[in-house]
Design an enzyme around this catalytic site. Sequence first.
Site, PDB file in Angstrom:
ATOM      1  N   GLU A 233       0.817  -1.208   0.000  1.00 32.33           N
ATOM      2  CA  GLU A 233       0.000   0.000   0.000  1.00 32.33           C
ATOM      3  C   GLU A 233       0.860   1.270   0.000  1.00 32.33           C
ATOM      4  OE1 GLU A 233      -3.000  -0.494   3.060  1.00 32.33           O
ATOM      5  OE2 GLU A 233      -3.960  -2.094   1.910  1.00 32.33           O
ATOM      6  N   GLU A 328      -4.663  -8.991  -1.712  1.00 36.13           N
ATOM      7  CA  GLU A 328      -5.151  -8.795  -0.340  1.00 36.13           C
ATOM      8  C   GLU A 328      -6.606  -8.369  -0.291  1.00 36.13           C
ATOM      9  OE1 GLU A 328      -2.655  -6.577   2.453  1.00 36.13           O
ATOM     10  OE2 GLU A 328      -4.485  -5.860   3.408  1.00 36.13           O
TER      11      GLU A 328
END
Length: 480
Positions: A233, A328
């Site tokens: 991220e 994810e």
Amino acid sequence: MMTRLAALLLIILCFFLLPDRFIEPPPIANSWLTTGDEQHLLEKQQAKLFQDDKQDKPTIYIDKDETYQQMEGFGAAMTGSSAYLLEHKLTTQERDTLFQDLFTDSGIQLSYLRHTIGASDYSVDDTGNPSSYTYADQQGTPEDPLQHFSIAPDQTVMNMLKQAKISNPELQLMGTPWTAPPWLKYGEPTYNGSYLNYTDQRTYEIYADYFIQYLKAYQEEGLPVDMLSVQNEPQFETAAYPSMSMGATEQQYFIQHFLGPAIQDADLETAILAYDHNWENSKDYAETVLNGVSDYTAGTAYHCYAGNPEDAEEIHQLHPDKGIYFTECSGGAWSENFGDNLSWLMDQVIIGTTRNWAKTVLLWNLALDETGGPTNGGCTNCRGVVTIDSQTSSIKKNVEYYALGHISKFVQPGAKRISSTQLPQIATVAFYDASKGETILLAANSGNSSQTFQLSEGKHYLQYTLPPQSAITFTWKDAA
């Protein structure tokens, strides 16, 4: 002589006059069903024979000649929290039984595990307490900045990865860092937040070497890493848990000039993935990196927390030679209804991602406890693929287990996605495994009423009624 000749001619004539069904017998379909009311949980149904008669029903057509991406695997993340629960809260027998259910063909046969390179928001020590670390927390000398490098803090994670590979020797691994060593960051050293010290170009050289040492150390442990994303991220940082931001231009620069050449020079086969963040707002980031480092990257990775799986289609169109990887997604206490969760997971994650070119489907924590922990500053109400009660050691297979199982148990790495029609009320995705001569179709009904449809396999048809908020996987072999 004439009698024999006449008999032979009769056999030949009959052969050409026989209906097609005698030449090519209809296939037999096996199927496994999960219903939103939990009355059927990946439960094998009675085998059904395809029929010759076509009904006036909505039809799902399969075309094995129209192929798309080759699949690489399905799984979840062996976080520090997951590994702690598996090693410290289960007996050997309980763990072995669970690993059979997770990684072998008697269970859902997961084929891919992701782990965190150093700490994440789900990293704990051997007592279950929060633990933030990297493999080089202490800076070395100018001549050897990584002299204190060690993967020892990952021992519990490595133990469980090794156990998983015993259960499934073909299991593949992905590694992802949440943060670089704090002393490589700009400003005050910290695990939580900030970014690399871009003012010192040696930072990138040292960090690339950090990755190489990690890859080699894991390989020496019998855990070769198949895939590597550069930063988890990268468009998000927080003071709450290990994290680090990394802009698209910086990631492109790091891969192009440091990490890509370092992996190549080390003669490692680990593939590099860019991005590894949400579908939303991914286009500019992914395009920037791929345009600059195409030779070094296998593709881009995505999470489910914002946007939708169709966003990845844009990147595929821009770079069709690069893979799309889904890496994810987590469920949690914010949504506890089994049927609602199953429908969302099917539409968005299992079917949605693979219909939009994803070569992997990986969920977040493989296992969490009854409180959604233990955590290291992150989500306080997330849900694992399984829940391990920290007090009783009981194991609950969550909706994520069954959703993953509908694809992981049947679609093995190497199978290719093939064409399957979507119906207004039925989402589908299909695959063909040439090594087995087998077709796999996953269908999901996310609506509130039963839906009847038929499958088309050549000239043969199979009718089925799928209950509301339910999913089914069909498999059938090629005609002999």
